[in-house]
Motif scaffolding. Structure first.
Motif, PDB file in Angstrom:
ATOM      1  N   THR A  54       0.112  10.946   4.841  1.00 44.77           N
ATOM      2  CA  THR A  54       1.174  10.336   4.041  1.00 44.77           C
ATOM      3  C   THR A  54       1.458  11.186   2.810  1.00 44.77           C
ATOM      4  O   THR A  54       2.617  11.451   2.473  1.00 44.77           O
ATOM      5  CB  THR A  54       0.790   8.916   3.601  1.00 44.77           C
ATOM      6  OG1 THR A  54       0.458   8.133   4.739  1.00 44.77           O
ATOM      7  CG2 THR A  54       1.931   8.252   2.845  1.00 44.77           C
ATOM      8  N   ALA A  55       0.400  11.609   2.120  1.00 43.11           N
ATOM      9  CA  ALA A  55       0.573  12.422   0.919  1.00 43.11           C
ATOM     10  C   ALA A  55       1.271  13.740   1.239  1.00 43.11           C
ATOM     11  O   ALA A  55       2.177  14.172   0.510  1.00 43.11           O
ATOM     12  CB  ALA A  55      -0.787  12.684   0.273  1.00 43.11           C
ATOM     13  N   LEU A  56       0.887  14.367   2.335  1.00 38.85           N
ATOM     14  CA  LEU A  56       1.504  15.626   2.726  1.00 38.85           C
ATOM     15  C   LEU A  56       2.972  15.420   3.088  1.00 38.85           C
ATOM     16  O   LEU A  56       3.840  16.226   2.711  1.00 38.85           O
ATOM     17  CB  LEU A  56       0.746  16.228   3.908  1.00 38.85           C
ATOM     18  CG  LEU A  56       1.253  17.577   4.412  1.00 38.85           C
ATOM     19  CD1 LEU A  56       1.195  18.621   3.309  1.00 38.85           C
ATOM     20  CD2 LEU A  56       0.440  18.031   5.623  1.00 38.85           C
ATOM     21  N   SER A  64      -2.954   5.061  -3.403  1.00 42.55           N
ATOM     22  CA  SER A  64      -3.910   6.155  -3.315  1.00 42.55           C
ATOM     23  C   SER A  64      -3.270   7.367  -3.987  1.00 42.55           C
ATOM     24  O   SER A  64      -2.216   7.834  -3.558  1.00 42.55           O
ATOM     25  CB  SER A  64      -4.246   6.462  -1.854  1.00 42.55           C
ATOM     26  OG  SER A  64      -5.225   7.477  -1.770  1.00 42.55           O
ATOM     27  N   LEU A  65      -3.894   7.834  -5.057  1.00 43.12           N
ATOM     28  CA  LEU A  65      -3.343   8.942  -5.835  1.00 43.12           C
ATOM     29  C   LEU A  65      -3.862  10.272  -5.316  1.00 43.12           C
ATOM     30  O   LEU A  65      -5.066  10.464  -5.158  1.00 43.12           O
ATOM     31  CB  LEU A  65      -3.720   8.773  -7.309  1.00 43.12           C
ATOM     32  CG  LEU A  65      -3.388   9.943  -8.245  1.00 43.12           C
ATOM     33  CD1 LEU A  65      -1.880  10.146  -8.338  1.00 43.12           C
ATOM     34  CD2 LEU A  65      -4.004   9.710  -9.615  1.00 43.12           C
ATOM     35  N   VAL A  84       0.852  -1.192   0.000  1.00 43.56           N
ATOM     36  CA  VAL A  84       0.000   0.000   0.000  1.00 43.56           C
ATOM     37  C   VAL A  84       0.887   1.241   0.000  1.00 43.56           C
ATOM     38  O   VAL A  84       1.777   1.376   0.847  1.00 43.56           O
ATOM     39  CB  VAL A  84      -0.937   0.034   1.228  1.00 43.56           C
ATOM     40  CG1 VAL A  84      -1.831   1.272   1.154  1.00 43.56           C
ATOM     41  CG2 VAL A  84      -1.796  -1.229   1.284  1.00 43.56           C
ATOM     42  N   SER A  85       0.649   2.116  -0.952  1.00 39.76           N
ATOM     43  CA  SER A  85       1.462   3.321  -1.078  1.00 39.76           C
ATOM     44  C   SER A  85       0.591   4.524  -1.401  1.00 39.76           C
ATOM     45  O   SER A  85      -0.615   4.405  -1.639  1.00 39.76           O
ATOM     46  CB  SER A  85       2.520   3.142  -2.172  1.00 39.76           C
ATOM     47  OG  SER A  85       1.900   2.928  -3.431  1.00 39.76           O
ATOM     48  N   VAL A  86       1.223   5.692  -1.437  1.00 35.50           N
ATOM     49  CA  VAL A  86       0.576   6.936  -1.839  1.00 35.50           C
ATOM     50  C   VAL A  86       1.465   7.592  -2.893  1.00 35.50           C
ATOM     51  O   VAL A  86       2.685   7.670  -2.717  1.00 35.50           O
ATOM     52  CB  VAL A  86       0.382   7.892  -0.645  1.00 35.50           C
ATOM     53  CG1 VAL A  86      -0.070   9.267  -1.123  1.00 35.50           C
ATOM     54  CG2 VAL A  86      -0.634   7.315   0.336  1.00 35.50           C
ATOM     55  N   GLY A  97       5.459   6.992  -1.985  1.00 37.11           N
ATOM     56  CA  GLY A  97       6.102   5.964  -1.182  1.00 37.11           C
ATOM     57  C   GLY A  97       5.104   5.275  -0.273  1.00 37.11           C
ATOM     58  O   GLY A  97       3.899   5.500  -0.349  1.00 37.11           O
ATOM     59  N   PHE A  98       5.653   4.427   0.597  1.00 34.91           N
ATOM     60  CA  PHE A  98       4.806   3.631   1.473  1.00 34.91           C
ATOM     61  C   PHE A  98       4.326   4.427   2.684  1.00 34.91           C
ATOM     62  O   PHE A  98       4.944   5.415   3.092  1.00 34.91           O
ATOM     63  CB  PHE A  98       5.571   2.386   1.950  1.00 34.91           C
ATOM     64  CG  PHE A  98       5.864   1.418   0.840  1.00 34.91           C
ATOM     65  CD1 PHE A  98       4.838   0.801   0.141  1.00 34.91           C
ATOM     66  CD2 PHE A  98       7.172   1.130   0.494  1.00 34.91           C
ATOM     67  CE1 PHE A  98       5.109  -0.087  -0.882  1.00 34.91           C
ATOM     68  CE2 PHE A  98       7.456   0.245  -0.534  1.00 34.91           C
ATOM     69  CZ  PHE A  98       6.415  -0.371  -1.228  1.00 34.91           C
TER      70      PHE A  98
END
Length: 245
Positions: A70-72, A106-107, A22-24, A57-58
């Motif tokens: 995570t995205a931030l 997750s994009l 699972v990544s972003v 990344g993860f």
């Protein structure tokens, strides 16, 4: 078998089941020379070492409270800045997108004013602003060409009824520059009077002075910068392809 949920959870082991990667990933857009660009980074490790990809990344389960965090974090790690706008676009998962196995990403989409990659190159092997049309024609890592296309379409759609295009511009800017940005993101020409009638300048922009005449002569152009909270504003009437000049 178990007398309570507490007892059940005590014996539960997530690794008894298939757990996908699972990544972003973050599509970071800006405007450079009047054209929409996306930030790409060169992968320094396998798999697909040497290919270009979106920053991402993860998930760090100890550090990230949710996917947005995570995205931030990835955005700040790669660019050193917090974007004025960051939103989730879609979630993609299948057994084919990553050679390591079944994976989910997750994009997210971020918009920032242009800055040379040299200002944040320390965070990655290499980073480069690519024209979106050029990036979509490359053999990128994983399924990142598809992810860029997803984010580009989201941005195109939201440009029709929100103030998001102003966040890829370096402030201060003129209304003409803002209209040209809308045209680039929408992929269509807009009639000047219609644009200025629909865009709520007083609600979304703060006038900060005057610049040189836009045509080199004539009336001095006012300069603006975005007001806070504009990324949440939606127009009563949207811009559309039917407004071609």
């Amino acid at each position: 078998m178990y007398s309570s949920e507490k007892e059940y959870l005590k014996h539960y082991n997530i690794h008894d089941y298939d757990v996908p990667l699972v990544s972003v990933d973050v599509a970071i857009f800006t405007l450079l020379d009047g054209k929409l660009h996306v930030l790409m980074v060169e992968r320094g490790e396998y798999p697909q070492k040497g290919r270009w990809s979106l920053p991402g990344g993860f998930i760090n389960q100890k550090q990230d409270k949710d996917l947005h965090a995570t995205a931030l974090r990835k955005l700040v790690e790669k660019t050193g800045v917090k974007a004025p706008h960051l939103e989730q676009v879609t979630t993609v998962g299948n057994p084919n997108r990553d050679p390591r196995g079944w994976s989910v990403t997750s994009l997210y989409m971020a918009l920032i004013p242009y800055a040379p990659t040299a200002e944040f190159i320390h965070a990655v092997v290499d980073a480069r602003w690519w024209p979106v049309d050029t990036a979509l024609k490359q053999t990128l890592a994983f399924d990142h060409a598809d992810l860029i296309a997803h984010a580009r379409e989201r941005l195109r759609a939201k440009a029709g009824y929100t103030a998001l295009p102003m966040y890829v511009l370096n402030a201060p800017f003129t209304l003409t520059q803002l209209q040209q940005t809308y045209e680039e993101l929408l992929g269509t020409q807009l009639e000047k009077k219609s644009f200025r009638r629909k865009f709520p300048v007083d609600e979304l922009l703060e006038e900060v002075g005057e610049g040189l005449p836009e045509s080199g002569r004539g009336r001095i152009a006012a300069l603006y910068r975005p007001k806070k909270g504009g990324d949440r504003y939606t127009f009563l009437r949207s811009f559309g392809a039917g407004e071609e000049a």
